[in-house]
Design a protein around this motif. Structure first.
Motif, PDB file in Angstrom:
ATOM      1  N   ALA A 405      10.810   4.753 -39.353  1.00 23.81           N
ATOM      2  CA  ALA A 405      12.005   4.120 -39.915  1.00 23.81           C
ATOM      3  C   ALA A 405      12.876   5.136 -40.640  1.00 23.81           C
ATOM      4  N   VAL A 406      12.261   6.005 -41.439  1.00 25.56           N
ATOM      5  CA  VAL A 406      13.066   6.954 -42.198  1.00 25.56           C
ATOM      6  C   VAL A 406      13.672   8.004 -41.271  1.00 25.56           C
ATOM      7  N   SER A 407      12.963   8.351 -40.188  1.00 22.18           N
ATOM      8  CA  SER A 407      13.534   9.294 -39.227  1.00 22.18           C
ATOM      9  C   SER A 407      14.761   8.692 -38.558  1.00 22.18           C
ATOM     10  N   GLY A 408      14.667   7.424 -38.182  1.00 20.73           N
ATOM     11  CA  GLY A 408      15.816   6.756 -37.587  1.00 20.73           C
ATOM     12  C   GLY A 408      16.979   6.657 -38.562  1.00 20.73           C
ATOM     13  N   ALA A 409      16.670   6.421 -39.839  1.00 22.16           N
ATOM     14  CA  ALA A 409      17.737   6.339 -40.842  1.00 22.16           C
ATOM     15  C   ALA A 409      18.439   7.681 -40.990  1.00 22.16           C
ATOM     16  N   ALA A 410      17.669   8.771 -40.939  1.00 17.04           N
ATOM     17  CA  ALA A 410      18.286  10.100 -41.042  1.00 17.04           C
ATOM     18  C   ALA A 410      19.156  10.385 -39.823  1.00 17.04           C
ATOM     19  N   LEU A 411      18.692   9.960 -38.651  1.00 17.79           N
ATOM     20  CA  LEU A 411      19.514  10.118 -37.442  1.00 17.79           C
ATOM     21  C   LEU A 411      20.827   9.359 -37.583  1.00 17.79           C
ATOM     22  N   GLU A 412      20.731   8.123 -38.036  1.00 20.66           N
ATOM     23  CA  GLU A 412      21.939   7.320 -38.214  1.00 20.66           C
ATOM     24  C   GLU A 412      22.853   7.953 -39.256  1.00 20.66           C
ATOM     25  N   GLY A 413      22.242   8.528 -40.303  1.00 20.61           N
ATOM     26  CA  GLY A 413      23.042   9.199 -41.320  1.00 20.61           C
ATOM     27  C   GLY A 413      23.840  10.341 -40.734  1.00 20.61           C
ATOM     28  N   ALA A 414      23.201  11.124 -39.864  1.00 21.56           N
ATOM     29  CA  ALA A 414      23.898  12.244 -39.251  1.00 21.56           C
ATOM     30  C   ALA A 414      25.005  11.754 -38.321  1.00 21.56           C
ATOM     31  N   ILE A 415      24.700  10.742 -37.522  1.00 24.05           N
ATOM     32  CA  ILE A 415      25.691  10.232 -36.572  1.00 24.05           C
ATOM     33  C   ILE A 415      26.874   9.621 -37.307  1.00 24.05           C
ATOM     34  N   ALA A 416      26.591   8.774 -38.288  1.00 19.09           N
ATOM     35  CA  ALA A 416      27.670   8.108 -39.017  1.00 19.09           C
ATOM     36  C   ALA A 416      28.452   9.082 -39.882  1.00 19.09           C
ATOM     37  N   SER A 417      27.854  10.228 -40.218  1.00 17.64           N
ATOM     38  CA  SER A 417      28.572  11.240 -40.983  1.00 17.64           C
ATOM     39  C   SER A 417      29.437  12.110 -40.091  1.00 17.64           C
ATOM     40  N   GLY A 418      29.360  11.901 -38.795  1.00 19.07           N
ATOM     41  CA  GLY A 418      30.213  12.640 -37.885  1.00 19.07           C
ATOM     42  C   GLY A 418      29.676  13.996 -37.489  1.00 19.07           C
ATOM     43  N   VAL A 419      28.370  14.194 -37.635  1.00 17.39           N
ATOM     44  CA  VAL A 419      27.790  15.476 -37.250  1.00 17.39           C
ATOM     45  C   VAL A 419      27.858  15.619 -35.738  1.00 17.39           C
ATOM     46  N   ASN A 420      28.279  16.793 -35.289  1.00 21.60           N
ATOM     47  CA  ASN A 420      28.382  17.049 -33.864  1.00 21.60           C
ATOM     48  C   ASN A 420      27.387  18.141 -33.507  1.00 21.60           C
ATOM     49  N   ASP A 421      26.342  17.761 -32.802  1.00 18.91           N
ATOM     50  CA  ASP A 421      25.295  18.716 -32.486  1.00 18.91           C
ATOM     51  C   ASP A 421      25.488  19.233 -31.068  1.00 18.91           C
ATOM     52  N   PRO A 422      25.644  20.554 -30.893  1.00 20.47           N
ATOM     53  CA  PRO A 422      25.905  21.091 -29.550  1.00 20.47           C
ATOM     54  C   PRO A 422      24.788  20.815 -28.560  1.00 20.47           C
ATOM     55  N   SER A 423      23.551  20.728 -29.049  1.00 20.10           N
ATOM     56  CA  SER A 423      22.440  20.525 -28.115  1.00 20.10           C
ATOM     57  C   SER A 423      22.361  19.103 -27.590  1.00 20.10           C
ATOM     58  N   GLY A 424      23.155  18.208 -28.150  1.00 18.70           N
ATOM     59  CA  GLY A 424      23.147  16.843 -27.650  1.00 18.70           C
ATOM     60  C   GLY A 424      22.089  15.957 -28.270  1.00 18.70           C
ATOM     61  N   SER A 425      21.363  16.469 -29.272  1.00 13.07           N
ATOM     62  CA  SER A 425      20.319  15.644 -29.890  1.00 13.07           C
ATOM     63  C   SER A 425      20.886  14.446 -30.628  1.00 13.07           C
ATOM     64  N   LEU A 426      22.162  14.521 -31.003  1.00 12.85           N
ATOM     65  CA  LEU A 426      22.774  13.407 -31.722  1.00 12.85           C
ATOM     66  C   LEU A 426      23.725  12.624 -30.832  1.00 12.85           C
ATOM     67  N   ASP A 427      23.601  12.809 -29.532  1.00 12.39           N
ATOM     68  CA  ASP A 427      24.457  12.066 -28.615  1.00 12.39           C
ATOM     69  C   ASP A 427      23.872  10.671 -28.443  1.00 12.39           C
ATOM     70  N   LEU A 428      23.870   9.925 -29.532  1.00 14.70           N
ATOM     71  CA  LEU A 428      23.168   8.653 -29.598  1.00 14.70           C
ATOM     72  C   LEU A 428      24.077   7.616 -30.213  1.00 14.70           C
ATOM     73  N   LEU A 429      23.718   6.370 -29.991  1.00  8.67           N
ATOM     74  CA  LEU A 429      24.473   5.281 -30.591  1.00  8.67           C
ATOM     75  C   LEU A 429      23.560   4.077 -30.715  1.00  8.67           C
ATOM     76  N   THR A 430      23.560   3.476 -31.888  1.00  4.10           N
ATOM     77  CA  THR A 430      22.869   2.198 -32.055  1.00  4.10           C
ATOM     78  C   THR A 430      23.911   1.109 -32.197  1.00  4.10           C
ATOM     79  N   ILE A 431      23.840   0.118 -31.341  1.00  5.91           N
ATOM     80  CA  ILE A 431      24.736  -1.026 -31.444  1.00  5.91           C
ATOM     81  C   ILE A 431      23.950  -2.134 -32.121  1.00  5.91           C
ATOM     82  N   GLN A 432      24.321  -2.393 -33.369  1.00  8.01           N
ATOM     83  CA  GLN A 432      23.572  -3.322 -34.197  1.00  8.01           C
ATOM     84  C   GLN A 432      23.884  -4.767 -33.846  1.00  8.01           C
ATOM     85  N   ALA A 433      23.034  -5.645 -34.346  1.00  2.00           N
ATOM     86  CA  ALA A 433      23.270  -7.083 -34.235  1.00  2.00           C
ATOM     87  C   ALA A 433      23.060  -7.700 -35.607  1.00  2.00           C
TER      88      ALA A 433
END
Lengths: 578, 165
Positions: A405-433
């Motif tokens: 859970a905390v790893s996923g939260a950190a990922l979301e933190g990076a994505i929502a903060s606009g971090v752009n990772d060249p390796s594509g590790s953050l090329d992710l999206l969670t569509i919430q409900a």
């Protein structure tokens, strides 16, 4: 280690975000404060990293010690103390724990009632107000609140992160149980504000796990551009305080939450059940919150907890406790007895799994992976229950049950903060409900759901209503959240009045109520008259919800009594909705 | 259009620039280019919103929705919430065979309202004239003393229902 004083400043009026300074990246940290354990993680530029405290722990105890006029959170946990001693200190009445279970609850709540057996003081009047909570300090009970305790804890956690990163931390993504109401969510946000943290996202725990799963699937197929094959995962999370289920469809790095379901059932409930089973007449032996009672409770709790842990890998366990004053406990506990005593909890888990599958319109055969996370997911009965319902032999292996859970939260933190990772590790999206229905009171005491549960977030839905009286010029909009058919069965979030409705025969004027949930899960309600015949059009009203503080049960009753009939609205028939 | 949202549509802005730009390998049809404009044309069909052909199958529509989500979800593109919600609704309609059939019929009838118009038509009982009449009768009963006749919404719903009579 010298203990420090903390000054907790109330800062609940936080609005907007601070400008990010150019000297350091302002990436949100991920925080998972569980009922029992907490952890914090960051995106370190390449991957998610879980931070350790000075005792080299990634999972830290969730408590605050109020001993001898000093405050010490479980983040460091008194580094010099021995482990066994620490446990007794936590259960001495001087520490407040289970904050996440208590936050945002009224004293009529059964969870609060069950918490009265804890060593710190919990007093209830049973009238729908905030419970009284106190810690033992210098032989006196000193009052506090779960929000304050959580804020102190977060302050120490924030200090830990800043010491590690060597720059200030402002934004955070926190995990929350699916069952958290919006009222409880505002409590969490308030505690964060008191600690100087801005909540970028509040993320239901299983959806944080879904994001981590999406990243792993992404790395597996090595195909960032294509849609990839869709995989459907059922994520079951059971910690000390809450039980959550989510169904997520993942392909190409996009994780769509198809359904969410949650309830208040966890390891704490199991522990209480076994304690009561081992010593049925505990309340008869001790009256009031005396020192003897606290000490005996502590011994019973430690022994029972240890027995439950050992039962994970043993067929049966012995429980032997000397409570003093001639009271002895000697008992053998096996798996079938354990399961019998906790049958109601396992039934609850089964119910929310079935509901989640039904909401997602899936059958067990559609599930590709079953992901079990949370401390209680190690219980054999839980594992067999979840895997049985999903008709799977084994669960998904690549996710750590306690760190997901905390790893996923950190990922979301990076994505929502606009971090752009060249390796594509953050090329992710969670569509919430959204996990619960949202709507208003209408047609008397009915609940008109405007945004149904499991609607994809962000969401904006509206519904048309009309007047119920001739020449009615005002209407009460009472906003509720929950699953009940009657408004009263749900959670009142707030209310406001629409005024200036043109006087006309009943049913002649259309009133639109629109609900908007943004990506940060902020709910706004817009309401007003639609194209009236009169010359003046009253402006729409926009209200951010929730607006209520304590006493929402009373408030709902008072509103219904005073305005329920004269300011009522009727739902327009479905065929006339926009 | 009787649905009213009091929130003005904000001007979308992007940061982390690459996230909001279409990827070079994604084919964007000329019609779908309108979706990328700051103010998408209200006349865009649901197919255009998702950048798919009208003959696209379910898997293609799902993939298109995910691509749209990557571009417009607020996590990837602050300010893209409205476009994301439009894509989500288009995906929901086109993924449901019945709703898609109704939408296709409406498109061929030339009632070109985009997604908002489709919603009005669907909820007004498009192709279900009996329910339409029942609804209108209910409304008429409630408006016995009303002057000025029908609202814009009523006229729009009647116009949308006419081809099925």
């Amino acid at each position: 280690m010298a203990e420090q004083f903390y000054t907790v400043a109330s800062d609940s009026e936080t609005t907007g975000e601070d400008k990010s300074q150019a000297s350091f990246p302002d990436v949100a940290v991920g925080i998972d404060i569980g009922t029992s354990k907490c952890s914090v993680a960051i995106w370190n530029g390449h991957q998610v990293e879980l931070l350790k405290n000075t005792r080299n722990q990634k999972g830290m105890r969730s408590y605050v010690m109020f001993k001898d006029d000093t405050l010490s959170a479980g983040v460091t946990g008194g580094a010099a103390k021995e482990n066994a001693h620490e446990e007794r200190d936590i259960l001495s009445g001087s520490a407040i724990f289970n904050m996440k279970r208590l936050i945002g609850r009224m004293d009529t709540d059964e969870v609060v009632q069950a918490s009265k057996t804890l060593p710190f003081l919990v007093q209830t009047l049973g009238i729908g107000v905030r419970p009284f909570i106190a810690a033992l300090v210098n032989n006196m009970w000193r009052s506090t609140t779960p929000e304050e305790v959580l804020a102190i804890f977060l302050l120490e956690l924030k200090a830990l992160v800043e010491m590690h990163l060597k720059h200030p931390v402002r934004n955070a993504v926190l995990t929350i149980p699916v069952a958290f109401s919006r009222f409880q969510q505002t409590r969490i946000e308030r505690a964060c504000a008191m600690a100087g943290l801005h909540v970028l996202r509040l993320m239901p725990e299983p959806t944080a796990v879904a994001l981590l799963y999406a990243q792993q699937q992404q790395q597996l197929v090595h195909d960032n551009m294509g849609s990839g094959i869709e995989k459907i995962a059922l994520i079951f999370n059971m910690g000390a305080g809450y039980c959550d289920v989510a169904v997520a469809a993942t392909a190409g790095g996009v994780s769509q939450i198809r359904a969410l379901s949650g309830c208040t059932a966890g390891g704490e409930d199991i522990l209480q059940n076994i304690m009561r089973h081992v010593l049925p007449n505990f309340d008869g032996i001790y009256a009031g919150q005396t020192m003897d009672r606290i000490k005996s409770m502590s011994l019973l709790r430690i022994a029972t907890q240890d027995a439950i842990h050992r039962l994970v890998s043993q067929e049966s366990v012995e429980i032997n406790i000397d409570l003093g004053n001639g009271h002895m406990v000697s008992k053998v506990l096996d798996h079938s007895e354990f399961e019998q005593v906790n049958r109601a909890i396992f039934d609850k888990c089964e119910k929310i799994i079935n509901q989640c599958l039904a909401d997602a319109k899936l059958v067990p055969e559609d599930i590709n992976d079953v992901i079990l996370v949370g401390g209680c997911s190690k219980i054999p009965r839980i594992r067999s229950l979840v895997l049985g319902l999903c008709k799977k032999e084994v669960s998904y292996k690549n996710i750590d049950a306690l760190e997901a859970a905390v790893s996923g939260a950190a990922l979301e933190g990076a994505i929502a903060s606009g971090v752009n990772d060249p390796s594509g590790s953050l090329d992710l999206l969670t569509i919430q409900a959204t996990p619960m229905n949202l709507g208003i009171r209408a047609d008397g005491d009915s609940f008109a759901a405007i945004i149904p549960r499991n609607t994809t977030v962000p969401a904006r839905r509206d519904m048309l209503f009309t007047t119920t009286h001739d020449k009615q010029t005002e209407a009460l909009i009472a906003v509720y959240e929950g699953e009940g058919e009657r408004a009263e069965d749900n959670h009142l979030l707030g209310y406001f009045k629409i005024t200036g409705i043109p006087a006309a025969p009943k049913g002649a004027v259309d009133i639109s109520v629109c609900m908007d949930i943004d990506a940060a899960n902020v709910l706004r309600v817009f309401a007003g008259v639609v194209k009236p015949q009169g010359p003046a059009i009253p402006p729409f009203i926009e209200v951010r919800m929730p607006t209520l503080d304590d006493g929402h049960g009373w408030c709902g009753q008072a509103l219904a009594k005073m305005y329920g009939r004269i300011l009522d609205l009727a739902v327009l028939p479905k065929k006339l909705q926009p | 259009m009787t649905s009213v949202s009091a929130r003005p549509v904000g001007v979308g802005y992007c940061f982390g620039g690459a996230r909001c730009q279409p990827r070079s390998r994604v084919r964007v049809s000329a019609a779908a280019s309108a979706v990328a404009a700051p103010a998408p044309a209200m006349a865009a069909t649901m197919y255009e919103l998702l950048a798919v052909e009208e003959t696209a199958g379910p898997d293609e529509i799902k993939a298109a929705y995910r691509r749209a989500a990557r571009r417009w979800h607020p996590d990837a593109c602050p300010g893209g919430a409205d476009r994301f919600m439009a894509a989500r609704e288009a995906y929901e309609v086109l993924s449901d065979p019945e709703r898609r059939r109704g939408y296709d019929i409406q498109l061929r009838c030339g009632a070109h309202f985009g997604d908002a118009g489709y919603r009005a038509a669907r909820r007004a009982g498009f192709a279900d004239w009996e329910a339409q009449l029942t609804g209108l009768q209910w409304r008429a009963a409630g408006r016995r003393g009303r002057a000025g006749g029908e609202t814009w919404g009523s006229r729009m719903r009647q116009a949308a229902a006419q081809p099925s009579l």
